[in-house]
Enzyme design. Sequence first.
Site, PDB file in Angstrom:
ATOM      1  N   LYS A 153       0.846  -1.195   0.000  1.00  0.00           N
ATOM      2  CA  LYS A 153       0.000   0.000   0.000  1.00  0.00           C
ATOM      3  C   LYS A 153       0.886   1.251   0.000  1.00  0.00           C
ATOM      4  CE  LYS A 153      -0.473   0.159   5.053  1.00  0.00           C
ATOM      5  NZ  LYS A 153      -1.402   0.190   6.182  1.00  0.00           N
ATOM      6  N   TYR A 158      15.255  31.483   3.531  1.00  0.00           N
ATOM      7  CA  TYR A 158      14.162  32.252   4.109  1.00  0.00           C
ATOM      8  C   TYR A 158      14.356  32.471   5.621  1.00  0.00           C
ATOM      9  CZ  TYR A 158      11.602  31.328  -0.221  1.00  0.00           C
ATOM     10  OH  TYR A 158      11.202  31.273  -1.535  1.00  0.00           O
TER      11      TYR A 158
END
Length: 383
Positions: free
Chosen positions: A47, A275
Amino acid sequence: MLSQERLSVAQECQRAWVEVDLAALAANARQIKRLLQAPTELMAVVKADAYGHGASLVTPTLLDNGVDWLGVATVPEGIELRKQGIQAPILVLGAVNTPSLVRAMAQWELQPTLSSPKQALIFSRHLDDAPHPLPVHLMVDTGMARLGCPWEQGLEFMQFVRGLPNLQIASLYSHFAGADALDPALTQVQHHQFQTVIHQAQANGIPIPRLHLANSAATLRDQALHYDLVRVGLALYGLYPAPHLAHQIKLRPVLQVRARITLIKSLATGAGVSYGHQFIAPHPMRIAVVAIGYADGVPRRLSNQMTVIVRGQRVQQVGAITMDQLMIDISHLPDVQEGEIVTLLGEDGDQEISVDSWADTLGTISWEILCGFKHRLPRIPVD
């Protein structure tokens, strides 16, 4: 240093990629298979795109190395494997309740998990046109409080499903909530409750073709938990559910993450990086821009906390990790050039960075790290 084979593979990609070591995957599958006593079967849980490794890429190798069943979370995941030509039995571990998905499961020969009488009725009523009864897997909740009917109602649930048309009971199963814990108390309680349901079925003459309970941790922990099938995910991909289970077998990590240096620049003392200037150069520095960021699955919370490997040496990441790029300090590697390869996870020379190290730094689990790498990173097989 990276081998020439790995470098040649990497040339196919322009900026960043995930390497999937199929030889390691095969070795892990064979080792896990050797833990099982016949006739116990092995289900590979593929999965979430095989925990980020690429389900279509890894499934053939798994099936060639001892895997008998596949486990997925959703119907589309199962259909995608069928479209790839996969013929192995596929169990859908998630809940399905809509008629269209019921019919799709029958069409693509996927086997559902049933957790309630209401869900069983939906399946039964919408399979009248099916050429044969659909194999269904009944789940009982022994302590996970997720899917599954309450274990105390397990006998009633089995009797109910057994009386419905168009359905055929293929297995009874449950799921552990803490099989990786040092303290086995919860696992023992859940195991006892599962056994109680089994004994009730036997006492009432209800045949159950297959019983399964063990995930990766339980598979490694105790053969008494194996029953007829084990459902293994994380361990197949080379990681241990908990450190105290690592002595059982030697697993090899399958996934490695690499990216390219795209720019090199010099910084003066006091220059801010990225940043918010979360990093200020304490002295003249040489930094490299690496073409991978949080949009690719590198958690931003690792900013200024992670190292990478360049030319077999550890290098510190500096500044805030951005969407598509991050910066590293290569001041001690004056000859590094644009285009060179950076290892974020995996091995380079005698250095290695593990998925677990990222998880420990972030206070999370290795499963989340693996599943976080986005599809814009190509999965490149390395064998």
